[in-house]
Design a protein around this motif. Sequence first.
Motif, PDB file in Angstrom:
ATOM      1  N   ALA A 143       9.749   3.013  -6.000  1.00  0.00           N
ATOM      2  CA  ALA A 143      10.106   3.880  -8.152  1.00  0.00           C
ATOM      3  C   ALA A 143       9.329   3.845  -8.503  1.00  0.00           C
ATOM      4  CB  ALA A 143      11.195   3.222  -7.455  1.00  0.00           C
ATOM      5  N   ALA A 144       8.937   2.633  -8.797  1.00  0.00           N
ATOM      6  CA  ALA A 144       7.583   2.211  -9.953  1.00  0.00           C
ATOM      7  C   ALA A 144       6.860   3.368 -10.081  1.00  0.00           C
ATOM      8  CB  ALA A 144       7.121   0.935 -10.075  1.00  0.00           C
ATOM      9  N   LEU A 145       5.764   3.471  -9.298  1.00  0.00           N
ATOM     10  CA  LEU A 145       4.785   4.581  -8.630  1.00  0.00           C
ATOM     11  C   LEU A 145       5.477   6.263  -9.689  1.00  0.00           C
ATOM     12  CD1 LEU A 145       3.354   3.275  -5.716  1.00  0.00           C
ATOM     13  CD2 LEU A 145       2.716   2.817  -8.250  1.00  0.00           C
ATOM     14  N   LYS A 146       6.820   6.343  -9.215  1.00  0.00           N
ATOM     15  CA  LYS A 146       7.360   7.598  -9.642  1.00  0.00           C
ATOM     16  C   LYS A 146       7.648   7.442 -10.972  1.00  0.00           C
ATOM     17  CE  LYS A 146      10.896  10.276  -7.700  1.00  0.00           C
ATOM     18  NZ  LYS A 146      11.975  10.248  -7.598  1.00  0.00           N
ATOM     19  N   GLY A 147       7.681   6.045 -11.459  1.00  0.00           N
ATOM     20  CA  GLY A 147       8.196   6.080 -12.671  1.00  0.00           C
ATOM     21  C   GLY A 147       9.859   6.620 -13.018  1.00  0.00           C
ATOM     22  N   ASP A 148      10.543   5.581 -12.226  1.00  0.00           N
ATOM     23  CA  ASP A 148      11.404   5.612 -12.181  1.00  0.00           C
ATOM     24  C   ASP A 148      12.407   4.437 -12.266  1.00  0.00           C
ATOM     25  OD1 ASP A 148      14.567   5.576 -11.504  1.00  0.00           O
ATOM     26  OD2 ASP A 148      14.422   6.773 -10.101  1.00  0.00           O
ATOM     27  N   VAL A 149      12.702   4.216 -13.680  1.00  0.00           N
ATOM     28  CA  VAL A 149      12.933   2.244 -14.420  1.00  0.00           C
ATOM     29  C   VAL A 149      13.690   2.138 -13.697  1.00  0.00           C
ATOM     30  CG1 VAL A 149      13.333   0.948 -16.544  1.00  0.00           C
ATOM     31  CG2 VAL A 149      11.322   2.529 -16.209  1.00  0.00           C
ATOM     32  N   SER A 150      15.301   3.157 -13.634  1.00  0.00           N
ATOM     33  CA  SER A 150      16.576   2.364 -13.880  1.00  0.00           C
ATOM     34  C   SER A 150      16.296   2.375 -12.284  1.00  0.00           C
ATOM     35  CB  SER A 150      17.147   4.176 -14.137  1.00  0.00           C
ATOM     36  OG  SER A 150      18.617   3.731 -12.987  1.00  0.00           O
ATOM     37  N   THR A 195       0.985  -1.206   0.162  1.00  0.00           N
ATOM     38  CA  THR A 195       0.401  -0.169   0.354  1.00  0.00           C
ATOM     39  C   THR A 195       1.014   1.060   0.361  1.00  0.00           C
ATOM     40  OG1 THR A 195      -0.113  -0.297   2.694  1.00  0.00           O
ATOM     41  CG2 THR A 195      -2.358  -1.136   1.272  1.00  0.00           C
ATOM     42  N   ALA A 196       2.391   1.316  -0.193  1.00  0.00           N
ATOM     43  CA  ALA A 196       2.911   2.448  -0.515  1.00  0.00           C
ATOM     44  C   ALA A 196       2.312   3.194  -1.414  1.00  0.00           C
ATOM     45  CB  ALA A 196       4.085   2.028  -0.896  1.00  0.00           C
ATOM     46  N   TRP A 197       1.828   2.649  -2.494  1.00  0.00           N
ATOM     47  CA  TRP A 197       0.599   3.552  -3.082  1.00  0.00           C
ATOM     48  C   TRP A 197      -0.564   5.255  -2.459  1.00  0.00           C
ATOM     49  CZ3 TRP A 197      -4.330   3.153  -3.824  1.00  0.00           C
ATOM     50  CH2 TRP A 197      -5.128   1.660  -3.074  1.00  0.00           C
ATOM     51  N   VAL A 198      -0.468   4.832  -1.584  1.00  0.00           N
ATOM     52  CA  VAL A 198      -1.781   5.435  -0.487  1.00  0.00           C
ATOM     53  C   VAL A 198      -0.798   6.953  -0.019  1.00  0.00           C
ATOM     54  CG1 VAL A 198      -3.131   5.574   1.070  1.00  0.00           C
ATOM     55  CG2 VAL A 198      -2.544   3.070  -0.333  1.00  0.00           C
ATOM     56  N   LEU A 199       0.637   6.260   0.122  1.00  0.00           N
ATOM     57  CA  LEU A 199       0.838   7.608   0.791  1.00  0.00           C
ATOM     58  C   LEU A 199       1.355   8.796  -0.235  1.00  0.00           C
ATOM     59  CD1 LEU A 199       3.966   5.424   1.920  1.00  0.00           C
ATOM     60  CD2 LEU A 199       2.309   6.225   3.560  1.00  0.00           C
ATOM     61  N   ASP A 200       1.220   9.945   0.135  1.00  0.00           N
ATOM     62  CA  ASP A 200       2.039  11.448  -0.831  1.00  0.00           C
ATOM     63  C   ASP A 200       3.391  11.352  -1.191  1.00  0.00           C
ATOM     64  OD1 ASP A 200       2.957  12.395   1.724  1.00  0.00           O
ATOM     65  OD2 ASP A 200       1.440  13.347   1.945  1.00  0.00           O
ATOM     66  N   GLU A 201       3.370  12.072  -1.709  1.00  0.00           N
ATOM     67  CA  GLU A 201       5.092  12.262  -2.529  1.00  0.00           C
ATOM     68  C   GLU A 201       5.591  12.799  -1.387  1.00  0.00           C
ATOM     69  OE1 GLU A 201       5.742  12.105  -5.354  1.00  0.00           O
ATOM     70  OE2 GLU A 201       3.557  11.705  -5.832  1.00  0.00           O
ATOM     71  N   GLU A 202       4.877  13.446  -0.070  1.00  0.00           N
ATOM     72  CA  GLU A 202       6.961  14.058   0.591  1.00  0.00           C
ATOM     73  C   GLU A 202       6.758  11.955   1.458  1.00  0.00           C
ATOM     74  OE1 GLU A 202       7.093  16.016   5.010  1.00  0.00           O
ATOM     75  OE2 GLU A 202       5.381  16.489   3.272  1.00  0.00           O
ATOM     76  N   GLN A 203       5.945  11.674   1.452  1.00  0.00           N
ATOM     77  CA  GLN A 203       5.857  10.256   2.679  1.00  0.00           C
ATOM     78  C   GLN A 203       6.783   9.211   1.531  1.00  0.00           C
ATOM     79  OE1 GLN A 203       1.494   9.727   3.184  1.00  0.00           O
ATOM     80  NE2 GLN A 203       1.686   9.989   5.381  1.00  0.00           N
ATOM     81  N   ARG A 204       6.306   8.943   0.307  1.00  0.00           N
ATOM     82  CA  ARG A 204       6.887   8.489  -1.125  1.00  0.00           C
ATOM     83  C   ARG A 204       8.837   8.470  -0.793  1.00  0.00           C
ATOM     84  NH1 ARG A 204       3.148   8.135  -6.147  1.00  0.00           N
ATOM     85  NH2 ARG A 204       1.127   7.361  -4.851  1.00  0.00           N
ATOM     86  N   ALA A 205       8.883  10.024  -1.164  1.00  0.00           N
ATOM     87  CA  ALA A 205      10.075  10.856  -1.038  1.00  0.00           C
ATOM     88  C   ALA A 205      11.104  10.136   0.515  1.00  0.00           C
ATOM     89  CB  ALA A 205      10.354  11.751  -1.350  1.00  0.00           C
TER      90      ALA A 205
END
Length: 878
Positions: A746-753, A711-721
Motif C-alpha cells: 500500500a505504501a508503494l502505491k501511495g495509499d496512506v490510509s 521484495t513486493a516492490w519487484v511485482l508489477d502493478e497487476e501482481q501488487r493488486a
Amino acid sequence: MTLASGTKLGPYEILAPIGAGGMGEVYRARDKKLDRDVAIKVLPESVAADADALARFEREAKAVAALSHPNILSIHDFGTQDDVTYAVMELLEGETLREKLQAPITQKQVVGYALQIAKGLSAAHQKGVVHRDLKPENVFVMKDGHVKILDFGLAKRVEAIAAGEETSAPTVSGRTEPGTVMGTLGYMSPEQVRGLPVDHRSDIFSFGAILYELLSGQRAFRRGTAADTMSAILNEEPPDLSESGRNISPALDHIVRHCLEKDRDSRFQSAKDIAFALSEASGPATSIGAPLAPPVRMGRRLIAAAVVVGLAAAGATLLRRSHKAAGEAGVLKRVAVLPFENMGSPDDDYFADGIADAVRGKLTSLPGVQVIARGSSTPYRKTTKTPKQIAQELEVGYLLTATVRWQKSGGDSRVQVSPELVEVSGSGAPTSKWQQPFDAALIDVFQVQSDIATKVAQSLGVALGAAEERRLSATPTKNLAAYDAFLKGEEAIDREGTLPANLRRSITFFDEAVALDPGFAQAWGGVSGAWSLLYSLGTPTPEAASRAREAAARVSALAPHSAEEYLASGRYAHQVDRDYSRAVEQFEQALRRAPGNWDALFGLAISERALGRWSDAVEHFRQAKRLDPRRASTNMLLGHTLMYLRRYSEAREVAGQGLRLAPSNLDLIHLKAMTFLAQGDLAGARAVLKATPPEVPPTALVAEMAYWRDTAWVLDEEQRALLLRLTPSAIDDDRGKWGNGLALAAALKGDVSSTHRYAEQARQAFEEQLRATPQDPERHAFLGVVLAYLGRKEEAIREGKRAVALAPVAKDAAEGPYYQHQLARVYILVGEPEKALDQLEPLLKIPCDLSPGWLRIDPNFDPLRGNPRFQKLLAGAN
C-alpha cells in the motif's frame, strides 16, 4: 642393582642414570669402540639368574635387532658381565607419549604419531614379533616428532610388576605359564586378560587403546580396581570419543572402534590396514584440547527450509580388511537407494518408501560407502530413465532397487521384498552385483531391512565389525502399528514439504506412533523436530516450544548418546532456543555417530555461514549437494550464500541448476530474481517471475515476494493488486506478516490510509506474538517497521534496535545484516536519513544481500537519493 658412573660393561662406560621401570634400570653410556652415546638397560637379577628366561631374552633381542625399522628402537648389542645382564640401545632425546599427554595434542599430530606406530608394528608383525605391552610409556617421541616403539619383543617375555603400575601377574621365574596374564591393564586385549595365546592382533587392540587416549585425553578402560578394569575390557565399550568434549574426526573415531573390537577376527587384521586407514584420515590442525567452535547463529527461514540439520560425510573412505582392500584401496563406493516399487495398492507406497529409507539409513552409517540422500533418490519413483542415466545424473557406481509385494490376510500379513544391487560402470552395461528375494511376516519387516543392508554391504566389500553389525541389526520399534504411523508422519513432510499445515499433519501421525509405543525414540525425534520447525516456520508459541523440548528430552532418555538424541537436541537448540553454540555441539555429536548423513553436513554448512566462515560453508554446501544433488534446499542455501558473497553469476547458475530439477520451487525462483536485483537489473528479476511455471499459484508467488526479504516492490502493478487482495490465510493466518507485507504494498502505491490500516493490524499481531516470544529478533524488526509506518518514531526505533541487539552481525553473520537493514528502513520512514546511512554503510562492506545495484532500484531507499553519502554508496561496485 644400581650402577655407579664410570662402571664399565664391555666397551661401554656408564655416564648417568636415565630412569627405571619393571624391566630394569636404564643408563646413559658411552660406546668407546664406536665413539657414540648409547642407552643401556640393565635387566632385573631375577632374569639374569634364570637360564631359560635369559635364553629367551637373547632370542628376542636378536629378533628385534634384525627388524632395523626407523620406528622401532634399535638394539645394538647385549651381554652379561659380572652378573649384570644388559641390552645396548640407541639413545633417544625427547619424551614418551605418556609425557606428551600432559599437554593438548592436535589431531594432525595424533595422526602423525599413530601412523608411525602403525608402520613400526607392521614391520615387526611381518617378522613374527609381537610386543604384548604396547602403551604410552613404551612409545617415545623424539624432539623432531619422530616416533620410536620401545621394549619391542622384550616386555612380552620378562616384565615383572613395577611398583605403582597397573600390571598383571608376573611370569613364574621368567617363564610364561599357561593362563598367565601379561601386559599393562587398560591396554591389554581381551585375549590377554583371559590368559589366552596372543598374536599380532593383540597389539592392534592396544594400539586402539593408545589412540583413544591420545584423542580423548582419557583411558578407554581404566576403572577403580584391576578386576573392574578387566571386566570393562572383556564386556564394555569405552565411552564415545565425542563425550570427551573434543572435536574428533569421525574417521579417527571409526579407526579406534575397529581396533577395539572384542573379537580379534573383527579388528583390523594387520597394522598395514591401520596405516592405510590413517593415511586417508586427516584431522584439523587445531588443538584437540581446545574448546569447540564459537557460538553459531543461523537464519531461521533458511535452516527451516531444509527440515532437519546435522553433519558431515567425513570418514566415509575408511576401513577395508586386508583381504578386501587389494585392488580397491582408496575407492569410495557411491550408492543410490532408489524408491522401492510398490506392487500393491498405492495406499501402501509410503510403507515401501519406509523400507527403502530404513535400508538407506543403515548403509549411510557404514565406512567406505557414500549414500545419496532421500531427497535426490525419490524423484526416480516410476522413472523411465535407464540405470545408466540415473547413475550418471547422481554420479554413483551402484543402484539398489527393489519390488515390494504384499499378502494381506488378517493377522497373517506378509511382505515380499526383492532387492537387486546393480553396478554401473563408465563404459560397460549395468550388471547385477547381488539379488535375493525376502519373504517374511509383516512384523519381521525390520529383519528384512537389516538383512538387505547387510547383504549390500558385503557385496560392496565393506568390512563389518561388531559395531557395524549392531547398527545394521538395530530395530526402531517392535510395534508395527507405531512404525506405520511414524512412516506416515515422515511422508507428510518429505513428500508434501514443510508448510505449517503439513507439519501439523505429521505431528498427528508422530503422536499416534508414540502413543502406541512410548519407547519409540525415532518417533519422539519426529515429534520434536516437527514442533521445532513449526515454531520456526510458523507463528512461535509457548506450546510449540514446550512440545519440542519435552519430546527431545524423551529421545535423550530413550536413546542416550545416539544420533537421534543429538539431532533432536540440536534442532530444538537452534530453532527454538536459538542457543547456536549448543546446537553446533549437538550436531557435531550427531555427525560422529552418523558420518555421511546429509542433514548433518547441511547443518554444518549453515552453522559455518552464520559464523561468517563463508568459504568453509560454500565447500560444505557443495559436499551436501553432491550427496543430495536434486534437493532444492541445498541449491537454495548454496546459491544464497554465494549471493551474500556477491558472487552473483555463480549464485544464479546454482539457482538455475536447482530450477531445472524443481522448476516450481518458490525459494529458487525468488533467489534467482534476487541475483538480478543485486546487480540493479529490475527487468531481469521481473522476467524470472514471468517465467514461473503455470503450476505455481499466482497467489503463492506474490506472497513469497511480499513476506520474505521485503521484495513486493519487484511485482508489477497487476501482481501488487493481487497481493492487496490476499487474506491472512495465505501465510498460515499470521496477521503480523500479512499486515506487514500489505502495508509495504500500500505504501508503494501511495495509499496512506490503507498503509496505516494494515500496519495497525500487523502491530497488534506482532505485539501479541512478542508477549509469548519476547526474544524473537525478526518480530521485533517487523514491529519496528510497522510502528514507523504508523508514525510512532521512538517506539519504532526502540524495536528496531532491539532486533539488532538480539542478533547482531557479530553473532549472526547470516541474518544479523537483515535486522540491521530493517533498522535502516525504520530510520528512513521516521525521517532520520543520517542514522539510516550509519546502518547501511557497514552492510555494503560485509557479506549480505544488499549491494549498490540493489540500492539503486529499491524504492524503499528513495528518500535518501539526494544525500551525498548515499550517492557515494551507489557509486560502489556490485
